[in-house]
Design a protein around this motif. Sequence first.
Motif: not given
Lengths: 113, 115
Positions: A89, A100-101, A103, B33, B35, B43, B45, B48, B59
């Motif tokens: 990924f 805040k990732l 993906f 976090y 996910y 993944p 989120l 957090r 979310q």
Amino acid sequence: QQQVKQSPQSLIVQKGGIPIINCAYENTAFDYFPWYQQFPGKGPALLIAIRPDVSEKKEGRFTISFNKSAKQFSLHIMDSQPGDSATYFCAASNTGTASKLTFGTGTRLQVTL
Amino acid sequence: EAGVVQSPRYKIIEKKQPVAFWCNPISGHNTLYWYLQNLGQGPELLIRYENEEAVDDSQLPKDRFSAERLKGVDSTLKIQPAELGDSAVYLCASSGSGPLTDTQYFGPGTRLTVL
């Protein structure tokens, strides 16, 4: 604006080959680009990461190439081995918004003998 | 050093039942976090935490999902009631403070099946 597009969806290479996985992003505020490796039944594990101030980063057999103007980055795996068979990924974040990732959708890599 | 610990690893429930997942982050990691990972997807989120404060829960479907991180260490994610579409892997990750805050370390996940 937050999307990260990843290709290909799956990839089969022979042992010793060099698989290449590509990602493209839209948000120009992204400034951290990690790649994660995930084996079945396991959580993703950080493989290698790059920031936009460099165009390439190498760690062992793994190399990230980064093209800021094209908003693209890619992962190259040199001398691939069957043990590299996993899902990869790409991700991106703006560290100004505290990591805040976002993906990509993942690439399933199979390395055959 | 122990990694992120999650339990249970697998959970099978019937729809409309409640379910809870537990996460113990890496010692000293302030950021936690949760996910959601659907099959064949990356993944996404859910929430957090910075210490005990939820700083991003935009979310999280708040009608049925809730989370808490009492004392800023362990965290629990709850679904009540569960729906068929909640079947997925729920991943917990943590990251530390200081210059390397970007690296998120993931646990093995909890695979939820809703029948």
